[in-house]
Write a protein that holds these residues in place. Structure first.
Motif, short mmCIF file in Angstrom:
data_model
loop_
_atom_site.label_atom_id
_atom_site.label_comp_id
_atom_site.label_asym_id
_atom_site.label_seq_id
_atom_site.Cartn_x
_atom_site.Cartn_y
_atom_site.Cartn_z
N SER A 1 -12.43 -3.08 -33.78
CA SER A 1 -13.28 -2.49 -34.66
C SER A 1 -12.96 -0.87 -34.51
O SER A 1 -12.04 -0.65 -33.42
CB SER A 1 -14.61 -2.69 -34.25
OG SER A 1 -14.86 -1.88 -32.89
N ASN B 1 -7.33 -5.55 -35.76
CA ASN B 1 -8.38 -6.46 -35.63
C ASN B 1 -9.46 -6.13 -34.72
O ASN B 1 -10.65 -6.35 -34.79
CB ASN B 1 -8.25 -8.03 -34.94
CG ASN B 1 -7.41 -8.88 -35.91
OD1 ASN B 1 -7.65 -8.46 -37.13
ND2 ASN B 1 -6.73 -9.69 -35.40
N THR C 1 -8.76 -5.13 -45.46
CA THR C 1 -8.44 -6.14 -44.47
C THR C 1 -6.88 -6.53 -44.94
O THR C 1 -7.05 -6.76 -46.15
CB THR C 1 -9.50 -7.24 -44.19
OG1 THR C 1 -9.57 -7.70 -45.46
CG2 THR C 1 -10.76 -6.59 -43.46
#
Length: 195
Positions: free
Chosen positions: A132, A130, A86
């Motif tokens: 999935s 962001n 991330t």
């Protein structure tokens, strides 16, 4: 061209994959989140495609087959790393360690317009990141790479109905995240007016 490559004219392989280099790299970058890993994934995808070229049956477009190999390579690499990467939205590039050189800009470009365009591009990249992976894959193939529903379904081994549902959900998530930001990012106020 594929037949001639398989017959021994290996130097033609670069001509075969050249039109897809950017798409493969962008798809890899959307998963790997850094340029070095994306380049590794793209390179490995091209190598695997070369090794398995005899297995290409032509049931799908060559580009779809190549993107499928890229997706599988990116997923496999992420599984092997066993971590979810991330990016911190608060961290500046200087703090992150990897700094890419600034691109040369057209000297005639208006700085405020370039800044607005960069801010919007960054908002889009963050919103896509962001999502999935289930939704990101479909969104990138359909709305960024402009694959058809059928090509997307083939590349991801899904049904056309599943692609449509995931694409709709991805677009709704993007809209929910981007609408307030884009509303606030309207044109900058002019510091002067022409008389």
């Amino acid at each position: 061209m594929i037949a001639s490559i398989l017959a021994g004219e290996r130097e033609q392989y670069h001509e075969l994959v050249r039109p897809y280099e950017r798409s493969v790299y962008k798809m890899a970058l959307s998963f790997m989140k850094n340029e070095a890993d994306a380049e590794d994934v793209a390179q490995e995808a091209f190598l695997k495609a070369f090794r398995k070229l005899a297995d290409f049956r032509g049931q799908a477009k060559f580009s779809t087959w190549l993107i499928t190999i890229t997706l599988n390579e990116a997923r496999g690499r992420l599984r092997r790393q066993a971590i979810a990467r991330t990016e911190s939205l608060d961290e500046s590039p200087e703090e992150g360690g990897h700094i890419s050189p600034a691109l040369l800009r057209d000297w005639r470009e208006v700085p405020s317009a370039a800044l607005e365009r960069q801010e919007i591009r960054q908002m889009l990249q963050d919103a896509i990141a962001n999502l999935s992976p289930l939704y990101r894959e479909v969104f990138l193939l359909r709305d960024v790479e402009e694959f058809s529903i059928e090509e997307t379904a083939t590349a991801l081994a899904l049904t056309a109905g599943t692609v449509k549902v995931r694409l709709h959900r991805a677009r709704m998530m993007m809209q929910k995240e981007l609408a307030p930001k884009l509303k606030n990012a309207g044109p900058r106020r002019r510091w002067f007016q022409w008389s």
